[in-house]
Design a protein around this motif. Structure first.
Motif, PDB file in Angstrom:
ATOM      1  N   SER A 125       0.838  -1.186   0.000  1.00 44.99           N
ATOM      2  CA  SER A 125       0.000   0.000   0.000  1.00 44.99           C
ATOM      3  C   SER A 125       0.875   1.238   0.000  1.00 44.99           C
ATOM      4  O   SER A 125       2.029   1.198   0.440  1.00 44.99           O
ATOM      5  CB  SER A 125      -0.912  -0.009   1.236  1.00 44.99           C
ATOM      6  OG  SER A 125      -1.715   1.138   1.288  1.00 44.99           O
ATOM      7  N   SER A 126       0.323   2.355  -0.466  1.00 42.33           N
ATOM      8  CA  SER A 126       1.089   3.604  -0.544  1.00 42.33           C
ATOM      9  C   SER A 126       1.326   4.171   0.853  1.00 42.33           C
ATOM     10  O   SER A 126       0.397   4.292   1.655  1.00 42.33           O
ATOM     11  CB  SER A 126       0.336   4.641  -1.379  1.00 42.33           C
ATOM     12  OG  SER A 126       0.185   4.203  -2.702  1.00 42.33           O
ATOM     13  N   GLY A 200      -2.836   5.173   1.147  1.00 41.86           N
ATOM     14  CA  GLY A 200      -3.570   4.155   0.408  1.00 41.86           C
ATOM     15  C   GLY A 200      -4.428   3.337   1.356  1.00 41.86           C
ATOM     16  O   GLY A 200      -4.878   3.823   2.390  1.00 41.86           O
ATOM     17  N   GLU A 634      -6.092   0.190  -5.222  1.00 51.04           N
ATOM     18  CA  GLU A 634      -4.894   0.793  -5.808  1.00 51.04           C
ATOM     19  C   GLU A 634      -3.982  -0.291  -6.359  1.00 51.04           C
ATOM     20  O   GLU A 634      -3.976  -1.428  -5.885  1.00 51.04           O
ATOM     21  CB  GLU A 634      -4.143   1.659  -4.792  1.00 51.04           C
ATOM     22  CG  GLU A 634      -3.412   0.910  -3.700  1.00 51.04           C
ATOM     23  CD  GLU A 634      -2.475   1.832  -2.927  1.00 51.04           C
ATOM     24  OE1 GLU A 634      -1.341   1.390  -2.687  1.00 51.04           O
ATOM     25  OE2 GLU A 634      -2.865   2.955  -2.575  1.00 51.04           O
ATOM     26  N   GLY A 636       0.155  -0.443  -7.998  1.00 47.23           N
ATOM     27  CA  GLY A 636       1.337   0.382  -8.207  1.00 47.23           C
ATOM     28  C   GLY A 636       2.567  -0.436  -8.525  1.00 47.23           C
ATOM     29  O   GLY A 636       2.590  -1.673  -8.417  1.00 47.23           O
ATOM     30  N   GLN A 638       6.871  -0.250  -7.863  1.00 40.84           N
ATOM     31  CA  GLN A 638       8.126   0.321  -7.384  1.00 40.84           C
ATOM     32  C   GLN A 638       9.253  -0.128  -8.308  1.00 40.84           C
ATOM     33  O   GLN A 638       9.291  -1.302  -8.688  1.00 40.84           O
ATOM     34  CB  GLN A 638       8.456  -0.183  -5.980  1.00 40.84           C
ATOM     35  CG  GLN A 638       7.521   0.236  -4.877  1.00 40.84           C
ATOM     36  CD  GLN A 638       8.037  -0.324  -3.564  1.00 40.84           C
ATOM     37  OE1 GLN A 638       8.935   0.218  -2.943  1.00 40.84           O
ATOM     38  NE2 GLN A 638       7.484  -1.474  -3.177  1.00 40.84           N
ATOM     39  N   ASP A 648       8.105   5.326  -7.618  1.00 43.82           N
ATOM     40  CA  ASP A 648       6.876   4.591  -7.310  1.00 43.82           C
ATOM     41  C   ASP A 648       5.746   5.254  -8.085  1.00 43.82           C
ATOM     42  O   ASP A 648       5.562   6.469  -8.007  1.00 43.82           O
ATOM     43  CB  ASP A 648       6.592   4.625  -5.805  1.00 43.82           C
ATOM     44  CG  ASP A 648       5.383   3.763  -5.437  1.00 43.82           C
ATOM     45  OD1 ASP A 648       4.279   4.049  -5.945  1.00 43.82           O
ATOM     46  OD2 ASP A 648       5.530   2.824  -4.645  1.00 43.82           O
ATOM     47  N   THR A 650       1.586   4.824  -8.678  1.00 42.25           N
ATOM     48  CA  THR A 650       0.402   4.149  -8.135  1.00 42.25           C
ATOM     49  C   THR A 650      -0.860   4.763  -8.720  1.00 42.25           C
ATOM     50  O   THR A 650      -1.023   5.994  -8.726  1.00 42.25           O
ATOM     51  CB  THR A 650       0.365   4.266  -6.595  1.00 42.25           C
ATOM     52  OG1 THR A 650       1.522   3.644  -6.048  1.00 42.25           O
ATOM     53  CG2 THR A 650      -0.880   3.605  -6.035  1.00 42.25           C
TER      54      THR A 650
END
Length: 877
Positions: A125-126, A200, A634, A636, A638, A648, A650
């Motif tokens: 998660s962000s 996130g 979400e 994403g 990295q 990153d 997302t």
């Protein structure tokens, strides 16, 4: 013999297992044969933490506070190996592997400097993490400035949510003010060891939040006595003539004094430590008025006085005790007190007629941690925090300086030439919270955490308008201030005691090629309130019906009211991280997030008083409000480019339902009298993409770039929007519109080099509703508005700079500090006239004609804070 070399063995694996500590894990092998070594002792130096490798050569160390450590591994027949610079953050897992060499010479030691891995293979998660060193170097004034630099955050709104949708945690327990949704007691930057922002999806431990989590771990005492005293003074330096009172330099206009001391407790040097920090801050602000008139309507002394000053005192203390090798006890106390004003243009020449405001709070927190075994520990938290807010012109409502409300009236486009605001408002909330968390490593693949939490609230509110005193026959006497009867619509008081219970269970499953975070949370809320039995008959304090005339208030309550229902909710959480290469990781997460609305919407106007007037005149609270809900997704990537540069990207989407809004008008038994109440009806959706590029701080140089593209649309930005539309005769909103904080493009750049820090911020224009001005000076009208929030304000650009120069004097360091906020003195137009979309001019000026006050259309409050220069000094010892 001692050998030093750089070896790439530190591999931070990150996941959210909420708390205030992190975890270190890894494996130990024989360098020559590659065999895994069992029963190797691994120790975190300077602490009581450590572990032995299992039969497969793996180890893990739980409950490690955030910071930078040296780890050592030793075993008979092998050289001792030390790894320096191992970084640990709370809620993260850092992996540190050892490669031991067989002993050739007795006493040989190998020292390895850990190199930071810049991608997080287990990140699902962000999130953003900011440490104490970076906060100290940044040109920021408080922790909110740090928050607003993170991707996905626009002026305190995380991923398009309303304010009040963020949970604030200090040392693992929520300190969110249930009334407003804001933090109950602010933490000063000097007390922060590490700040984490989850923008996130977030794990099951976190509840009562829909947009994000702000988790703060505060500093503990050091093993040696140390301290710091710092002070700075400053003033605004601007050529902008729109700002009254800033044409002369006053270096003492803004001032700050801070002190910090920490160290071991006397007589308990190996088992106890303390940390204490204090801060005094005062700023005159940048918006001034001129005392041409007194509130009594008499000529003033023409003195220029601040109208958005801010005066704050903050203190924090923390005691840490190691009761046994496996038992730790921490106690923290925070307190802050602030007095301030917010600028009101109407009172520019009668500044003493505006509200004086104050807020204060405290937080007691006790944390007990017990390591049951190397694989399991539990943490017991207990906290009691308090938040208070007041505003009034004079504290005593019977103060003879109050004057008749009619004196406050002035012609259109004119300033007040006397009078005061008449409201007296006080509210406070106390929360007593308890939380038990247990964490256990089950095998090599599962870390399981569960917990329960209780929160008991005590809310008090008292508000009233000061009115002219009347005789027993109802006649108005020569003005004397008075408080209306408690049964009047403009006098409200309540004391409510709702409570919350919750529990959660979460598991992080570490497979060979994939990491999965699973969790589920249960919440129970008891509002301890009532609702109307008959919505058409709200005035229980007015026994207008003959059959109820002789009833007591309690008897009427039994007829008119019924108990609000309790609320329960279950929310699942899920996240996956999938490493695709040694430098790239894809992450995906999904979750249901629920939050009981801020309590101000539940208990507003608790006596259900509706004025007997024609049309809609009031909003009633609703203790039967359901939880607001959002579903968040979400995905994403990295990607690392070099050993110190990573990015990153997302994509996110939020579907928000059950936002608080106001109901359609409700007719009462009194013809023509109507009201509305708060209900769950508003909707919003937010989608966007965040991009971050980080050059990690190696050799004192670091860069962080964050960009957010976002679309935030909904039916209402404010819960009162539909009520305001109804009162103005506008049609109900039938489509989603850009929310007030819908900033399409947000760009933040931070550059840190040694003791220097530079921040650059760019934001595209926020929306506003355009209006067409028509008419003449004699007959002017305001045309019907175009589509709401269909136009944009100008973009905003700001740059801030901070630098300190250090001089070593013995064991002490003296630093000279310069900080420049808004370096280029940019005139950012944050507020605009709605007919032109600019802060610089309006067509209303030609309509107002000669009757308007000359400075009415000069709005310094529409502009951002001008350039401020601060200079100071600090001494560290």
């Amino acid at each position: 013999m001692r050998k030093s070399f750089l070896l790439f063995i530190l591999f931070p694996v990150v996941y959210l297992f909420a708390g205030t500590t992190g975890k270190i894990t890894g494996r130990v092998v024989d360098l020559t044969t590659g065999e895994l070594l069992p029963f190797v002792n691994v120790v975190v130096e300077g602490t009581n933490l450590g572990a032995a490798t299992d039969i497969d050569g793996y180890y893990f160390i739980l409950n490690v506070p955030p910071g930078e450590y040296t780890l050592s591994a030793s075993m008979i027949g092998y050289n001792r190996m030390r790894v320096e610079g191992v970084r640990v953050s709370f809620d993260f897992t850092s992996v540190c592997n050892f490669e031991l060499t067989p002993t050739i010479l007795e006493g040989e030691e190998i020292v390895v400097v850990a190199e930071r891995e810049i991608i997080r293979p287990d990140l699902t998660s962000s999130l953003a993490v900011v440490g104490a060193d970076d906060i100290e170097t940044m040109p920021v004034q408080n922790f909110r400035d740090v928050l607003n630099l993170q991707a996905g955050i626009v002026k305190g709104h995380i991923r398009g949510g309303r304010s009040g949708e963020v949970a604030y945690l200090i040392d693992g327990i929520s300190v969110t003010d249930a009334y407003s949704g804001d933090i109950a007691v602010e933490v000063d930057n000097s007390a922060i060891q590490e700040l984490q922002v989850v923008s996130g999806t977030f794990n099951a431990e976190y509840g009562q939040a829909m947009s994000g989590i702000v988790n703060i771990v505060t500093k503990e005492g050091s093993r040696k006595y140390s301290g710091q005293v710092s002070s700075w003074i400053g003033d605004y330096l601007t050529a902008d003539e729109n700002f009254t009172g800033l044409n002369k330099l006053n270096i003492l206009q803004n001032k700050n004094l801070q002190s910090t001391i920490s160290g071991p407790l006397p007589f308990l040097k190996k088992r106890g430590s303390f940390f204490v920090t204090t801060r005094y801050y005062y700023s005159d602000g940048w918006l001034y008025g001129k005392r041409e008139f007194t509130p009594q309507g008499e000529p003033g002394d023409d003195k220029v006085v601040p109208m958005n000053f801010y005066n704050k005192i903050f203190a924090q203390g923390k005691l840490s005790l190691q009761l046994k090798e496996n038992i730790e006890l921490n106690y923290s106390y925070f307190t802050d007190h602030a007095k301030y004003k917010t600028y009101d243009h109407y009172f520019k020449y009668n500044p003493d007629g505006d509200f004086n405001r104050s807020k204060s709070g405290y937080n007691h927190q006790l944390t007990f941690t017990h390591m049951i075994s190397p694989k399991t520990f539990y943490t017991l938290n207990a906290a009691r925090f308090y938040s208070e807010y007041k505003h009034y012109v004079y504290e005593d409502p019977y103060d003879p300086r109050y004057v008749h409300p009619d004196l406050l009236t002035a012609p259109a486009y004119s300033f007040a030439q006397g009078g005061t605001k008449m409201q007296n408002f006080t509210r406070w909330s106390k929360t007593t919270a308890g939380k038990l968390d247990i964490t256990s490593q089950i095998g090599s693949s599962n870390e399981v955490k569960g917990g329960i939490e209780t929160r008991f609230h005590n809310l008090f509110l008292h508000e009233f308008d000061i009115v002219p005193k009347r005789t027993e026959t109802g006649e108005i006497v020569p003005f004397e201030p008075d408080i209306p009867d408690i049964t009047a619509p403009n006098h409200n008081r309540y004391n409510k005691k709702p409570y919350e219970l919750s529990c959660y269970l979460q598991d992080k499953i570490e497979l060979k090629d994939m990491i999965v975070n699973l969790g589920i949370r249960y919440d129970y809320f008891e509002p301890n309130g009532v609702v109307l039995a008959d919505p058409s008959d709200p005035n229980i304090n007015d026994p207008w019906k003959p059959e109820h005339k002789d009833m007591t208030l309690e008897e009427r309550e039994e007829i008119w009211w019924k108990k609000a229902s309790s609320k329960t909710q279950i929310s699942p959480r899920f996240g996956v991280a999938y490493p695709i290469t040694d430098r790239g990781v894809i992450h995906f997460s999904y979750g249901h997030f629920l939050q009981i609305p801020p309590f101000e919407y539940l208990y507003k106007n608790p006596e259900f008083e509706v004025p007997k007037t024609s049309g809609i005149s009031t909003i009633l609270g609703n203790t039967d409000l359901d939880a607001q809900r959002t579903v968040m997704y979400e995905i994403g990537l990295q990607q690392a480019f070099t050993d110190d540069i990573a990015t990153d990207v997302t994509l996110f989407y939020r579907d928000i339902r059950n936002w608080v809004g106001t109901s359609p008008e409700i007719n009462t038994v009194i013809p023509g009298t109507k009201y509305v109440k708060y209900i769950n009806k508003d909707y919003a959706n937010v989608r966007g993409i965040t991009f971050s590029l980080d050059k990690y701080r190696i050799d004192k140089f670091g860069v962080s770039l964050d960009y957010t593209y976002q679309i935030a649309e909904g039916t209402s930005s404010n819960p009162d929007d539909a009520f305001n539309d109804a009162r103005a005769g506008r049609e109900p909103r039938k489509e989603v519109i850009p929310l007030n904080w819908d900033q399409s493009h947000t760009f933040n750049l931070s550059i840190l080099f040694g003791n220097a820090g530079l921040i650059f911020r760019y934001g595209s224009g926020l929306p506003y509703t355009p209006w067409i001005v028509q008419g003449t000076r004699v007959g002017r009208t305001l045309a019907t508005g175009l589509k709401e929030n269909s136009e944009r304000r100008p973009t905003t650009i700001t740059a801030d700079f901070n630098y300190s120069y250090d001089i070593k004097i013995g064991k002490s360091t003296v630093s000279f500090i310069i900080r420049i906020l808004n370096i280029f003195d940019t005139r950012n137009e944050e507020g605009v006239f709605t007919d032109t979309g600019r802060a610089t001019y309006t067509l209303e000026e030609r309509i107002a004609g000669a009757d308007a006050s000359p400075e009415w259309f000069i709005r310094p409050d529409f502009y951002s804070e001008p350039r401020q220069i601060q200079v100071g000094m600090s001494v560290r010892f």
